[in-house]
Design a protein around this motif. Structure first.
Motif, PDB file in Angstrom:
ATOM      1  N   TRP A  65       0.869  -1.303   0.269  1.00 45.07           N
ATOM      2  CA  TRP A  65       0.403   0.375   0.316  1.00 45.07           C
ATOM      3  C   TRP A  65       1.096   1.370   0.413  1.00 45.07           C
ATOM      4  CZ3 TRP A  65      -4.590   1.203  -1.186  1.00 45.07           C
ATOM      5  CH2 TRP A  65      -5.397   2.642  -1.020  1.00 45.07           C
ATOM      6  N   LEU A  66       2.300   1.322   0.433  1.00 44.83           N
ATOM      7  CA  LEU A  66       3.466   2.282   0.919  1.00 44.83           C
ATOM      8  C   LEU A  66       4.355   2.443  -0.443  1.00 44.83           C
ATOM      9  CD1 LEU A  66       3.436   2.705   4.809  1.00 44.83           C
ATOM     10  CD2 LEU A  66       1.955   3.778   3.583  1.00 44.83           C
ATOM     11  N   ASP A  67       3.710   1.634  -1.099  1.00 46.46           N
ATOM     12  CA  ASP A  67       4.742   1.391  -2.558  1.00 46.46           C
ATOM     13  C   ASP A  67       6.250   0.900  -1.758  1.00 46.46           C
ATOM     14  OD1 ASP A  67       5.864   0.879  -4.728  1.00 46.46           O
ATOM     15  OD2 ASP A  67       5.476   3.341  -5.317  1.00 46.46           O
ATOM     16  N   LEU A  68       6.649   0.006  -1.036  1.00 47.81           N
ATOM     17  CA  LEU A  68       7.825  -0.172  -0.071  1.00 47.81           C
ATOM     18  C   LEU A  68       8.075  -1.590  -0.775  1.00 47.81           C
ATOM     19  CD1 LEU A  68       7.278   2.046   2.273  1.00 47.81           C
ATOM     20  CD2 LEU A  68       8.382   3.000   1.201  1.00 47.81           C
ATOM     21  N   LEU A  69       7.477  -2.546  -1.239  1.00 46.78           N
ATOM     22  CA  LEU A  69       8.075  -3.477  -0.749  1.00 46.78           C
ATOM     23  C   LEU A  69       9.598  -3.426  -2.054  1.00 46.78           C
ATOM     24  CD1 LEU A  69       5.155  -5.293  -2.921  1.00 46.78           C
ATOM     25  CD2 LEU A  69       6.226  -5.654  -0.508  1.00 46.78           C
ATOM     26  N   HIS A  70       9.384  -2.870  -2.636  1.00 46.12           N
ATOM     27  CA  HIS A  70      10.993  -2.659  -2.877  1.00 46.12           C
ATOM     28  C   HIS A  70      12.736  -2.681  -2.463  1.00 46.12           C
ATOM     29  CE1 HIS A  70      10.177   1.565  -2.636  1.00 46.12           C
ATOM     30  NE2 HIS A  70      11.150   1.884  -2.555  1.00 46.12           N
ATOM     31  N   LEU A  71      12.137  -2.462  -0.653  1.00 48.89           N
ATOM     32  CA  LEU A  71      12.814  -2.039   0.512  1.00 48.89           C
ATOM     33  C   LEU A  71      13.286  -3.618   0.907  1.00 48.89           C
ATOM     34  CD1 LEU A  71      11.700   0.979   2.311  1.00 48.89           C
ATOM     35  CD2 LEU A  71      13.641   0.670   1.102  1.00 48.89           C
ATOM     36  N   LEU A  72      12.729  -4.418   0.825  1.00 44.62           N
ATOM     37  CA  LEU A  72      12.873  -5.709   0.902  1.00 44.62           C
ATOM     38  C   LEU A  72      14.515  -6.608   0.685  1.00 44.62           C
ATOM     39  CD1 LEU A  72       9.439  -7.654   1.058  1.00 44.62           C
ATOM     40  CD2 LEU A  72       9.917  -6.496   2.885  1.00 44.62           C
ATOM     41  N   PRO A  73      14.483  -6.885  -0.306  1.00 44.43           N
ATOM     42  CA  PRO A  73      15.758  -7.037  -0.826  1.00 44.43           C
ATOM     43  C   PRO A  73      17.041  -5.961   0.082  1.00 44.43           C
ATOM     44  CG  PRO A  73      14.593  -6.931  -2.834  1.00 44.43           C
ATOM     45  CD  PRO A  73      14.221  -5.797  -1.599  1.00 44.43           C
TER      46      PRO A  73
END
Length: 71
Positions: free
Chosen positions: A20-28
């Motif tokens: 929702w916050l468009d932060l999935l890219h931070l996981l790696p």
């Protein structure tokens, strides 16, 4: 500690919040890999495939940001 890979097993609520916050890219960057169990995928994507956050999670899976975990 070089050579170690930190693995996160992601639950539904934080996964949806990050999408929702468009932060999935931070996981790696935070973890070496982020695994999503099939029960979480069912709850987050399969039961609501047209939701915006579900589509973002599906794209993250397709792009290798998330990995489907083995149950």
């Amino acid at each position: 500690m070089s050579g170690w890979v930190l693995t996160a097993v992601v639950d539904t609520s934080p996964l949806l919040a990050l999408a929702w916050l468009d932060l999935l890219h931070l996981l790696p960057d935070l973890f070496g890999e982020a695994l999503v169990p099939s029960a979480v995928l069912a709850e987050a994507i399969e039961r609501r495939p047209n939701a915006a956050d579900a589509r973002m999670i599906a794209r993250a899976l397709a792009g290798g940001v998330l990995r489907r975990g083995e149950d």
